[in-house]
Design a protein around this motif. Structure first.
Motif, PDB file in Angstrom:
ATOM      1  N   VAL A   1       0.854  -1.202   0.000  1.00 46.35           N
ATOM      2  CA  VAL A   1       0.000   0.000   0.000  1.00 46.35           C
ATOM      3  C   VAL A   1       0.888   1.251   0.000  1.00 46.35           C
ATOM      4  N   ALA A   2       1.923   1.230   0.845  1.00 45.44           N
ATOM      5  CA  ALA A   2       2.814   2.402   0.932  1.00 45.44           C
ATOM      6  C   ALA A   2       3.554   2.606  -0.399  1.00 45.44           C
ATOM      7  N   LEU A   3       4.004   1.504  -0.983  1.00 49.06           N
ATOM      8  CA  LEU A   3       4.720   1.613  -2.267  1.00 49.06           C
ATOM      9  C   LEU A   3       3.796   2.135  -3.367  1.00 49.06           C
ATOM     10  N   CYS A   4       2.555   1.628  -3.362  1.00 48.35           N
ATOM     11  CA  CYS A   4       1.589   2.084  -4.381  1.00 48.35           C
ATOM     12  C   CYS A   4       1.309   3.575  -4.221  1.00 48.35           C
ATOM     13  N   ALA A   5       1.172   4.028  -2.977  1.00 44.72           N
ATOM     14  CA  ALA A   5       0.887   5.454  -2.741  1.00 44.72           C
ATOM     15  C   ALA A   5       2.029   6.322  -3.283  1.00 44.72           C
ATOM     16  N   GLN A   6       3.267   5.874  -3.063  1.00 40.15           N
ATOM     17  CA  GLN A   6       4.406   6.646  -3.591  1.00 40.15           C
ATOM     18  C   GLN A   6       4.363   6.675  -5.119  1.00 40.15           C
ATOM     19  N   ARG A   7       4.047   5.524  -5.698  1.00 40.13           N
ATOM     20  CA  ARG A   7       4.006   5.433  -7.163  1.00 40.13           C
ATOM     21  C   ARG A   7       2.873   6.306  -7.713  1.00 40.13           C
ATOM     22  N   GLN A   8       1.750   6.333  -7.019  1.00 45.56           N
ATOM     23  CA  GLN A   8       0.614   7.156  -7.486  1.00 45.56           C
ATOM     24  C   GLN A   8       1.012   8.637  -7.489  1.00 45.56           C
ATOM     25  N   GLN A   9       1.732   9.062  -6.454  1.00 41.51           N
ATOM     26  CA  GLN A   9       2.185  10.465  -6.418  1.00 41.51           C
ATOM     27  C   GLN A   9       3.121  10.748  -7.593  1.00 41.51           C
ATOM     28  N   ARG A  10       4.020   9.797  -7.820  1.00 37.92           N
ATOM     29  CA  ARG A  10       4.998   9.985  -8.895  1.00 37.92           C
ATOM     30  C   ARG A  10       4.277  10.082 -10.253  1.00 37.92           C
ATOM     31  N   ILE A  11       3.311   9.214 -10.477  1.00 33.20           N
ATOM     32  CA  ILE A  11       2.579   9.205 -11.752  1.00 33.20           C
ATOM     33  C   ILE A  11       1.860  10.542 -11.949  1.00 33.20           C
ATOM     34  N   LEU A  12       1.205  11.014 -10.884  1.00 35.28           N
ATOM     35  CA  LEU A  12       0.454  12.279 -10.994  1.00 35.28           C
ATOM     36  C   LEU A  12       1.403  13.447 -11.243  1.00 35.28           C
ATOM     37  N   ALA A  13       2.526  13.445 -10.526  1.00 34.48           N
ATOM     38  CA  ALA A  13       3.489  14.538 -10.707  1.00 34.48           C
ATOM     39  C   ALA A  13       4.039  14.526 -12.136  1.00 34.48           C
ATOM     40  N   ASP A  14       4.311  13.342 -12.658  1.00 33.72           N
ATOM     41  CA  ASP A  14       4.876  13.231 -14.012  1.00 33.72           C
ATOM     42  C   ASP A  14       3.926  13.744 -15.084  1.00 33.72           C
ATOM     43  N   VAL A  15       2.648  13.440 -14.931  1.00 35.56           N
ATOM     44  CA  VAL A  15       1.707  13.746 -16.015  1.00 35.56           C
ATOM     45  C   VAL A  15       1.096  15.147 -15.877  1.00 35.56           C
ATOM     46  N   TRP A  16       1.256  15.739 -14.703  1.00 35.45           N
ATOM     47  CA  TRP A  16       0.619  17.025 -14.401  1.00 35.45           C
ATOM     48  C   TRP A  16       0.866  18.104 -15.455  1.00 35.45           C
ATOM     49  N   PRO A  17       2.113  18.306 -15.928  1.00 37.31           N
ATOM     50  CA  PRO A  17       2.335  19.383 -16.914  1.00 37.31           C
ATOM     51  C   PRO A  17       1.547  19.199 -18.212  1.00 37.31           C
ATOM     52  N   ALA A  18       1.147  17.985 -18.522  1.00 39.85           N
ATOM     53  CA  ALA A  18       0.448  17.736 -19.794  1.00 39.85           C
ATOM     54  C   ALA A  18      -1.008  18.209 -19.766  1.00 39.85           C
ATOM     55  N   LEU A  19      -1.488  18.576 -18.584  1.00 41.05           N
ATOM     56  CA  LEU A  19      -2.883  19.036 -18.469  1.00 41.05           C
ATOM     57  C   LEU A  19      -2.923  20.552 -18.638  1.00 41.05           C
ATOM     58  N   LYS A  20      -3.876  21.049 -19.433  1.00 36.54           N
ATOM     59  CA  LYS A  20      -3.943  22.503 -19.628  1.00 36.54           C
ATOM     60  C   LYS A  20      -4.643  23.173 -18.452  1.00 36.54           C
ATOM     61  N   LYS A  21      -4.509  24.482 -18.359  1.00 38.08           N
ATOM     62  CA  LYS A  21      -5.211  25.215 -17.294  1.00 38.08           C
ATOM     63  C   LYS A  21      -6.724  25.010 -17.485  1.00 38.08           C
ATOM     64  N   ASP A  22      -7.395  24.814 -16.394  1.00 40.31           N
ATOM     65  CA  ASP A  22      -8.836  24.511 -16.377  1.00 40.31           C
ATOM     66  C   ASP A  22      -9.171  23.109 -16.902  1.00 40.31           C
ATOM     67  N   GLY A  23      -8.131  22.348 -17.206  1.00 39.15           N
ATOM     68  CA  GLY A  23      -8.342  20.956 -17.631  1.00 39.15           C
ATOM     69  C   GLY A  23      -8.755  20.092 -16.438  1.00 39.15           C
ATOM     70  N   ILE A  24      -9.278  18.913 -16.759  1.00 47.06           N
ATOM     71  CA  ILE A  24      -9.861  18.022 -15.746  1.00 47.06           C
ATOM     72  C   ILE A  24      -8.950  16.822 -15.502  1.00 47.06           C
TER      73      ILE A  24
END
Ligand code: SAM
Length: 450
Positions: free
Chosen positions: A204-227
């Motif tokens: 569970v702890a490892l998955c949580a770290q990976r989920q943060q990493r995935i979100l941080a990595d993909v974040w720039p690809a979302l435009k402002k006001d994007g969902i």
């Protein structure tokens, strides 16, 4: 069913958790089967084809079945007329429809997409002017995803095989990003008791770290006001509400609270939705929606076309196979693809930026002034109207899908579509003395019918 004691302990204070009811539903042996119908390959008499129990209340395409039929031996399953999908997951429809106008042209990324449940659903919800990038990082799973996208029969999807960090360069490109994150999987315990043995606090702890990493990595690809739609099939707060808190602390986001009908029995926590299997007719799921509030520089995605146009002669040859729609026919060596005209720039740009496994519709291979049609063309909605069909009965349809020899009496010659109840299954080539079965080897049914 022996549920992990440490999981049960960790859930004591989670909103909506009821130990007795939770354990009882896991021990009841009840299995829920649900399907989601294709809105384009419509089964007219689907109430006759399936034993329908009830509609899935949060999806316009979802239905619960009375029992689990043998999908393997249903030709319409292979024709892409429906997708077998767990009902809670279909809540994505609400997340999408309630947060953005799906009738507008959108660029959508499904980041963790294999085997394709959410991608095929998204494709049914967005407009033809919208583009879906369906990505899976694990190569073998990405192939399954590609097969399912082809079977669904769509033109506006690009299948990629990239790591989430590869998307960070596509700054501000997407209007919607769906992260159906890899997780510790407790939400699926009822269906898959193997998952119980693999569960641990450490995971569970490892998955949580990976989920943060995935979100941080993909974040720039979302435009402002994007969902951003984030979901897991884990009950653990570390992977659910704690990720929500982390995201709110570290990024400029606004959470979108979805309206939930009381009778759906979905529990709202931290403005998110929790599905407990003892409350809803479905498996465990957590889903939440954000709007990005920070500015994002937008990538310049104009790019040079490096696929080739077809010659006049090739165009007239291929034109006989493909409906005269708003598509461009292009080739890469001898392989011909049909790309919707409005996505030429986007498809080309994505081809240069990502590891693209599939885009648009693969029409076939040019060989000695002839076209050998591809299975993807048969599954698409692009086959020209004058292409001949041969309707197979159920036994022949199964034999065709097993890639066996087919015996049908016909005067037809050459390439024909094998259909079952008018839905294309694939290609056959009728020769003087035999019929060649062109169903793809890797997709064939391996089992014998009981
Ligand atoms: N969305 C899919 C559907 O509806 O059919 C199910 C996705 S499943 C919950 C999570 C996916 O994430 C898996 O296909 C898994 O291979 C993929 N995955 C595993 N590790 C990953 C990583 N580090 N980054 C992104 N995706 C990953």
């Amino acid at each position: 069913m022996e549920l992990p004691a440490l999981l049960i302990k960790s859930l004591q204070d989670v909103k909506g958790f009821n130990k007795e009811a939770f354990e009882a539903v896991h021990n009841s042996g009840e299995q829920i089967t649900s399907i989601r119908l294709s809105p384009v390959k419509k089964i007219n008499d689907f109430q006759k084809h399936f034993e329908i129990n009830a509609p899935v209340p949060w999806s316009s395409f979802g239905y619960y079945l009375m029992s689990r039929p043998s999908f393997t031996f249903d030709p319409l399953f292979h024709a892409g007329c429906y997708y077998v999908q767990e009902a809670s997951s279909m809540f994505l429809e609400q997340a999408l429809k309630q947060s953005i106008d799906v009738t507008q042209p959108l660029r959508v990324l499904d980041l963790c997409a294999a085997p394709g449940g959410k991608s095929t659903h998204i494709q049914s919800l967005i407009s033809d002017e919208s583009l879906l990038v369906s990505n899976e990082v694990i190569r073998s799973r990405a192939s399954i995803l590609k097969d399912n996208i082809i079977k669904w029969g769509c033109e506006n999807v690009v299948v990629t095989n990239n790591d989430p960090k590869d998307f960070s360069k596509l700054r501000g490109y997407f209007d919607v990003i769906v992260v159906d994150a890899p997780c510790s999987g407790s939400g699926l315990f009822r269906r898959d008791d193997e998952a119980i043995n693999e569960w641990s606090e450490n995971n569970v702890a490892l998955c949580a770290q990976r989920q943060q990493r995935i979100l941080a990595d993909v974040w720039p690809a979302l435009k402002k006001d994007g969902i951003l739609i984030y979901s897991t099939c884990s009950y653990s707060q570390e992977e659910d509400e704690d990720i929500v808190k982390w995201l709110k602390q570290n990024y400029e986001v606004e959470q979108i609270a979805l309206s939930i009908a009381d009778e759906w029995n979905i529990v709202e926590t931290e403005c998110s939705c929790r599905f407990w299997p003892n409350k809803v007719k479905g498996e465990g799921l957590f889903m939440t929606v954000f709007r990005k509030k920070s500015e994002e520089q937008t990538v310049n995605f104009k790019s040079k076309m490096n696929l080739l146009s077809l010659t006049k002669a090739e165009l007239s040859l291929v034109g006989e196979w493909v409906i005269d729609a708003e598509v461009s026919l292009l080739k890469n060596e001898n392989t011909v693809y049909a790309w919707p005209k409005q996505f030429l720039n986007d498809f080309q740009f994505l081809l240069q930026q990502l590891k693209v496994l599939y885009s648009g519709v693969k029409v076939g291979e040019l060989m000695k002034n002839k076209l050998v049609p591809d299975h993807a063309l048969a599954m698409s909605l692009m086959v020209a109207e004058n292409i001949r069909h041969i309707e197979l009965n159920e036994d022949n349809a199964i034999a065709y899908l097993q890639r066996k020899e087919i015996h049908v009496v016909t005067d037809e010659k050459g390439w024909v579509l094998a259909t079952y109840k008018d839905y294309p299954l694939g290609w056959m080539n009728i020769l003087q003395s035999r019929i060649n079965n062109y169903y793809p080897k890797e997709l064939r049914i391996l089992k014998e019918r009981p």
